[in-house]
Write a protein that holds these residues in place. Structure first.
Motif, mmCIF file in Angstrom:
data_model
loop_
_atom_site.group_PDB
_atom_site.id
_atom_site.type_symbol
_atom_site.label_atom_id
_atom_site.label_comp_id
_atom_site.label_asym_id
_atom_site.label_seq_id
_atom_site.Cartn_x
_atom_site.Cartn_y
_atom_site.Cartn_z
ATOM 1 N N CYS A 32 0.820 -1.204 0.000
ATOM 2 C CA CYS A 32 0.000 0.000 0.000
ATOM 3 C C CYS A 32 0.854 1.253 0.000
ATOM 4 O O CYS A 32 0.616 2.175 -0.757
ATOM 5 C CB CYS A 32 -0.906 0.045 1.224
ATOM 6 S SG CYS A 32 -2.285 -1.067 1.088
ATOM 7 N N SER A 33 1.871 1.288 0.870
ATOM 8 C CA SER A 33 2.627 2.525 0.984
ATOM 9 C C SER A 33 3.524 2.731 -0.234
ATOM 10 O O SER A 33 3.867 3.852 -0.557
ATOM 11 C CB SER A 33 3.448 2.549 2.266
ATOM 12 O OG SER A 33 4.390 1.523 2.247
ATOM 13 N N VAL A 61 1.684 11.325 4.621
ATOM 14 C CA VAL A 61 1.339 10.010 5.172
ATOM 15 C C VAL A 61 0.895 10.147 6.635
ATOM 16 O O VAL A 61 -0.094 9.551 7.059
ATOM 17 C CB VAL A 61 2.546 9.035 5.058
ATOM 18 C CG1 VAL A 61 2.268 7.737 5.785
ATOM 19 C CG2 VAL A 61 2.880 8.792 3.594
ATOM 20 N N CYS A 64 -2.386 13.068 6.821
ATOM 21 C CA CYS A 64 -3.559 13.011 5.949
ATOM 22 C C CYS A 64 -4.176 11.625 5.845
ATOM 23 O O CYS A 64 -5.214 11.470 5.212
ATOM 24 C CB CYS A 64 -3.212 13.518 4.547
ATOM 25 S SG CYS A 64 -2.462 15.149 4.565
ATOM 26 N N GLY A 65 -3.543 10.628 6.449
ATOM 27 C CA GLY A 65 -4.046 9.275 6.273
ATOM 28 C C GLY A 65 -4.872 8.766 7.435
ATOM 29 O O GLY A 65 -5.305 7.620 7.428
ATOM 30 N N SER A 66 -5.118 9.619 8.436
ATOM 31 C CA SER A 66 -5.798 9.098 9.625
ATOM 32 C C SER A 66 -7.316 9.038 9.458
ATOM 33 O O SER A 66 -7.966 8.246 10.109
ATOM 34 C CB SER A 66 -5.427 9.930 10.852
ATOM 35 O OG SER A 66 -5.647 11.291 10.587
ATOM 36 N N CYS A 67 -7.894 9.871 8.608
ATOM 37 C CA CYS A 67 -9.351 9.897 8.473
ATOM 38 C C CYS A 67 -9.838 9.163 7.231
ATOM 39 O O CYS A 67 -10.932 8.631 7.211
ATOM 40 C CB CYS A 67 -9.861 11.324 8.408
ATOM 41 S SG CYS A 67 -9.485 12.291 9.869
ATOM 42 N N HIS A 68 -9.052 9.206 6.177
ATOM 43 C CA HIS A 68 -9.470 8.549 4.930
ATOM 44 C C HIS A 68 -8.238 8.004 4.235
ATOM 45 O O HIS A 68 -7.117 8.333 4.605
ATOM 46 C CB HIS A 68 -10.242 9.514 4.025
ATOM 47 C CG HIS A 68 -9.595 10.863 3.888
ATOM 48 N ND1 HIS A 68 -8.391 11.059 3.254
ATOM 49 C CD2 HIS A 68 -9.984 12.077 4.330
ATOM 50 C CE1 HIS A 68 -8.087 12.342 3.296
ATOM 51 N NE2 HIS A 68 -9.023 12.980 3.958
ATOM 52 N N ALA A 69 -8.465 7.215 3.222
ATOM 53 C CA ALA A 69 -7.342 6.642 2.477
ATOM 54 C C ALA A 69 -6.566 7.768 1.801
ATOM 55 O O ALA A 69 -7.131 8.810 1.457
ATOM 56 C CB ALA A 69 -7.865 5.676 1.426
ATOM 57 N N LEU A 70 -5.263 7.568 1.659
ATOM 58 C CA LEU A 70 -4.450 8.558 0.966
ATOM 59 C C LEU A 70 -4.741 8.503 -0.522
ATOM 60 O O LEU A 70 -4.815 7.433 -1.107
ATOM 61 C CB LEU A 70 -2.964 8.295 1.229
ATOM 62 C CG LEU A 70 -2.493 8.544 2.661
ATOM 63 C CD1 LEU A 70 -1.055 8.077 2.826
ATOM 64 C CD2 LEU A 70 -2.621 10.010 3.035
ATOM 65 N N ILE A 71 -4.893 9.662 -1.119
ATOM 66 C CA ILE A 71 -5.165 9.738 -2.548
ATOM 67 C C ILE A 71 -3.824 9.874 -3.271
ATOM 68 O O ILE A 71 -2.938 10.595 -2.805
ATOM 69 C CB ILE A 71 -6.088 10.942 -2.825
ATOM 70 C CG1 ILE A 71 -7.400 10.734 -2.069
ATOM 71 C CG2 ILE A 71 -6.328 11.122 -4.307
ATOM 72 C CD1 ILE A 71 -8.223 11.983 -1.899
#
Ligand code: HEC
Length: 110
Positions: A32-33, A61, A64-71
């Motif tokens: 994923c990363s 990372v 911005c990745g704590s609430c939704h998937a990273l775009i």
């Protein structure tokens, strides 16, 4: 004599199952990363140094990745990212410097 129905009752068997699960999880996390590109020296531009882009990636990372998937960065243009970052700045509690670094990463320094 009654046979055990669960095929995995011995300690060594459940250890194997746990290891297998762990390996699967690690593989998933790594794959994923790695979808987010890693800036290299060759990608530096006049307005963005390698350090700024690496810092931007780290912040992206982390913040911005704590609430939704990273775009993925390539999903949006620079004006779109600017708008989204302004919208998300408060939610992510980032200051203007951090916002700029994230923007440099997301737009590949352009
Ligand atoms: C506290 C939670 C939170 C954090 C942290 C956060 N976001 Fe969001 N984000 C949301 C929510 C909720 C939405 C959807 C609702 C909205 O648009 O306000 C959203 C929507 C978005 C969208 C729009 C997605 C779409 O397809 O419409 C983008 C892009 C985005 N966020 C980027 C970011 C970036 C970049 C950061 C880091 C700077 C960030 N988010 C941090 C909660 C968060």
């Amino acid at each position: 004599m009654k046979k055990s129905r669960s095929g995995c009752s011995s300690p060594s068997c459940s250890r194997k199952t746990a290891t297998l699960l762990l390996v699967t999880l690690i593989v998933l996390m790594v794959s994923c990363s790695s979808a987010l590109y890693m800036p290299t020296a060759g990608q530096q531009t006049e307005s963005a140094s390698l350090e700024q882009m690496l810092e931007g990636r780290k912040l992206y990372v982390k913040k911005c990745g704590s609430c939704h998937a990273l775009i993925l960065p390539e999903k949006h243009t620079k004006p779109e990212w600017e708008r989204y970052l302004n919208e998300m700045q408060q939610k992510a509690s980032i200051d203007n410097t951090e916002k700029e670094q994230i923007l440099k990463y997301l737009t590949r320094g352009n």
